[in-house]
Design an enzyme around this catalytic site. Structure first.
Site, PDB file in Angstrom:
ATOM      1  N   GLY A  76      14.527 -22.317  30.110  1.00 26.47           N
ATOM      2  CA  GLY A  76      13.383 -22.347  31.004  1.00 26.47           C
ATOM      3  C   GLY A  76      12.116 -21.598  29.995  1.00 26.47           C
ATOM      4  O   GLY A  76      12.324 -21.712  28.936  1.00 26.47           O
ATOM      5  N   THR A  78      10.798 -18.823  29.658  1.00 29.22           N
ATOM      6  CA  THR A  78      10.716 -17.489  29.088  1.00 29.22           C
ATOM      7  C   THR A  78      12.375 -17.470  28.442  1.00 29.22           C
ATOM      8  O   THR A  78      12.467 -16.745  27.529  1.00 29.22           O
ATOM      9  CB  THR A  78      10.671 -16.518  29.945  1.00 29.22           C
ATOM     10  OG1 THR A  78       9.182 -16.536  30.390  1.00 29.22           O
ATOM     11  CG2 THR A  78      10.656 -15.041  29.339  1.00 29.22           C
ATOM     12  N   LYS A  79      13.312 -17.613  29.325  1.00 29.83           N
ATOM     13  CA  LYS A  79      14.925 -17.291  29.111  1.00 29.83           C
ATOM     14  C   LYS A  79      15.702 -18.452  28.706  1.00 29.83           C
ATOM     15  O   LYS A  79      15.383 -19.772  29.005  1.00 29.83           O
ATOM     16  CB  LYS A  79      15.510 -16.753  30.398  1.00 29.83           C
ATOM     17  CG  LYS A  79      14.958 -15.618  30.672  1.00 29.83           C
ATOM     18  CD  LYS A  79      15.448 -14.912  32.246  1.00 29.83           C
ATOM     19  CE  LYS A  79      15.112 -16.049  33.200  1.00 29.83           C
ATOM     20  NZ  LYS A  79      15.705 -15.445  34.517  1.00 29.83           N
ATOM     21  N   ALA A  80      16.641 -18.227  27.977  1.00 27.56           N
ATOM     22  CA  ALA A  80      17.697 -19.134  27.595  1.00 27.56           C
ATOM     23  C   ALA A  80      19.187 -18.818  28.026  1.00 27.56           C
ATOM     24  O   ALA A  80      19.167 -17.327  28.027  1.00 27.56           O
ATOM     25  CB  ALA A  80      17.997 -19.292  26.067  1.00 27.56           C
ATOM     26  N   VAL A  81      19.766 -19.482  28.821  1.00 29.84           N
ATOM     27  CA  VAL A  81      21.131 -18.875  29.560  1.00 29.84           C
ATOM     28  C   VAL A  81      22.332 -19.669  29.038  1.00 29.84           C
ATOM     29  O   VAL A  81      22.351 -20.715  28.599  1.00 29.84           O
ATOM     30  CB  VAL A  81      20.948 -19.294  31.133  1.00 29.84           C
ATOM     31  CG1 VAL A  81      22.286 -18.564  31.672  1.00 29.84           C
ATOM     32  CG2 VAL A  81      19.745 -18.720  31.719  1.00 29.84           C
ATOM     33  N   LYS A  94      21.746 -14.208  29.458  1.00 35.51           N
ATOM     34  CA  LYS A  94      20.291 -14.381  29.557  1.00 35.51           C
ATOM     35  C   LYS A  94      19.722 -13.716  28.469  1.00 35.51           C
ATOM     36  O   LYS A  94      19.673 -12.426  28.043  1.00 35.51           O
ATOM     37  CB  LYS A  94      19.919 -13.954  30.693  1.00 35.51           C
ATOM     38  CG  LYS A  94      20.535 -14.755  31.944  1.00 35.51           C
ATOM     39  CD  LYS A  94      19.719 -14.188  33.192  1.00 35.51           C
ATOM     40  CE  LYS A  94      20.235 -15.050  34.644  1.00 35.51           C
ATOM     41  NZ  LYS A  94      19.404 -15.031  35.780  1.00 35.51           N
ATOM     42  N   ASP A 203       8.851 -18.671  44.329  1.00 36.11           N
ATOM     43  CA  ASP A 203       9.461 -19.968  43.962  1.00 36.11           C
ATOM     44  C   ASP A 203      10.771 -20.451  44.358  1.00 36.11           C
ATOM     45  O   ASP A 203      11.756 -19.927  43.733  1.00 36.11           O
ATOM     46  CB  ASP A 203       9.252 -20.196  42.401  1.00 36.11           C
ATOM     47  CG  ASP A 203       9.420 -21.408  41.785  1.00 36.11           C
ATOM     48  OD1 ASP A 203       9.462 -22.465  42.564  1.00 36.11           O
ATOM     49  OD2 ASP A 203       9.446 -21.727  40.679  1.00 36.11           O
TER      50      ASP A 203
END
Length: 430
Positions: A76, A78-81, A94, A203
């Site tokens: 996303g 901000t984050k990578a999972v 995360k 959201d």
């Protein structure tokens, strides 16, 4: 709760500089000073069941390297999972998305990579603190974290769930979708009555939820709002609602807090109905339950019910379905009866791998498997299906306690199987 730019920047740098400072700043930014007695230095996963209970070792920076089979799942802003396995347990990891929009946007403004990474890492830490405050069966469990005292990646480890793929959801048996609907009702009630007050899902997207062992869980709390809108009069509260809710939702301005009481709760209900419940609950529902379902859908659509009412009505729907009270005919509840009009019952017999066929509302793509409340309900379903000549009842039960019946398109030499019943139509034999 907002701090000026200078304080925010200095705080963000400390997030990666030191473990205690990082927790302190993230806690204050998110919850205020009261967070410390409850959360700081509490072991990740403490007091939680599920995967956390299966792990004898808390995942930290040292044991993070023992996570194997890492695969990228999603990225996303901000984050990578990633998904992987820790001591044989599936986990999700995360961390900061180095290719994410947030990091690139920050660098485009002239900040260096260290500064931008710290800002992104702060969001992950705040999300972890929030998840640990909202310990619940329908909230994804935090299994550990890595917040290095020097340099290194910041990461949060949680239990792994399946994404809410729309196509797959529509292929689920209605009973399994009912379980997800119950999970959503529980999440809505938790958000409305959390230890942090009434929280808002700003959201509402399916990407924020996962399914773990058939249970719906909220996994992404990045965009949760911690306060309700400010107000001077009830009119202020009405004006901030969507147009569809201004005549049906109950919200008022608290004279003590000057906040719109009920706003977050009703908005969460409306969004959940719009994006989830209306899509998945009516499809394939038993005819006898439709009046109850229509009432529940109206409660979601108008947000005219509280989360407590939504949960109560959903639990009632589950009870009526599991107990067979929705059935029109006077069906026999006992699974141990030895006779059915028009059918022959063979105890201890089965037709494994024989005469299987697909059917609507099946729990399988290749077999006709449906849950039933009683032998009579199974017999009625078989009689209404021209392909069905027999059905088998075994030990398997669903999450509601209903029995699984496997319907067959023919009858042949049966196989002895302890605890099973083979029931075939006498008029279907040739």
């Amino acid at each position: 709760m907002k701090q000026d730019g200078t304080n925010s920047l200095s705080g963000l740098y400390l997030f990666v500089a030191a473990y205690v400072s990082l927790f302190a700043i993230a806690g204050v930014l998110l919850f205020g000073p009261g967070i410390f007695p409850r959360t700081v230095l509490v072991p990740d996963g403490a007091g939680q069941g599920g995967h956390a209970a299966l792990l004898s070792t808390e995942i930290d920076c040292e044991s993070l390297k023992n996570i194997t089979e890492l695969q990228f799942l999603a990225g996303g802003w901000t984050k990578a999972v990633y998904k992987g396995r820790f001591l044989g347990t599936p986990v999700a990891v995360k961390t900061v998305n180095l290719d994410g929009h947030s990091l690139k946007e920050c660098q485009d403004k002239g900040h260096n990579i260290s500064h931008c990474y710290n800002r992104a890492a702060a969001k992950i830490v705040k999300e972890m603190l929030l998840l640990r405050e909202l310990v619940h069966d329908n909230i994804v469990k935090v299994l550990g974290s890595c917040i290095p005292q020097t340099s290194g990646p910041v990461a949060m480890v949680t239990e792994l769930g399946e994404p809410l793929d729309t196509v797959r959801l529509l292929q689920l048996a209605w009973e399994d979708r009912l379980r997800l609907v119950l999970g959503m009702a529980k999440i809505l009630h938790l958000l409305a009555h959390s230890p942090l007050g009434s929280l808002a899902m700003n959201d509402f997207r399916r990407q924020q939820f996962v399914i773990v062992d058939g249970i719906l869980k909220l996994s992404d709390v990045d965009d949760i709002g911690l306060e309700e809108p400010s107000c001077e009069t009830r009119t202020d509260c009405i004006q901030v609602l969507p147009l569809q809710l201004r005549n049906t939702s109950e919200t008022w301005c608290s004279p003590e807090t000057k906040r719109c009481v009920g706003h977050n709760e009703r908005l969460n209900i409306w969004r959940a109905g719009k994006h989830f419940i209306h899509q998945f609950l009516p499809l394939g529902a038993p005819a006898g339950l439709r009046p109850l379902i229509l009432g529940l859908l109206k409660g979601y659509r108008e947000a005219s019910w509280s989360s407590a009412k939504i949960l109560s009505e959903t639990e009632s729907l589950v009870h009526i379905f599991s107990s067979g009270q929705y059935l029109e005919s006077n069906e026999v509840v006992n699974m141990d009866i030895n006779s059915l009009p028009g059918f022959t019952i063979l105890e201890g017999k089965d037709l494994p791998g024989q005469f299987d066929y697909p059917c609507p509302e099946s729990r399988s793509a290749v077999n006709c498997i449906r849950s039933v409340h009683s032998l009579q309900e199974a017999a009625d379903l078989c009689s209404a299906d021209y392909k069905c000549k027999a059905f088998v009842i075994g030990h398997a039960r669903t999450w509601t306690g209903r029995v699984l019946a496997i319907f067959k398109s023919g009858v042949g030499p049966p196989t002895p199987t302890r605890g099973h019943k083979l029931i075939f139509r006498r008029d279907g034999l040739h």
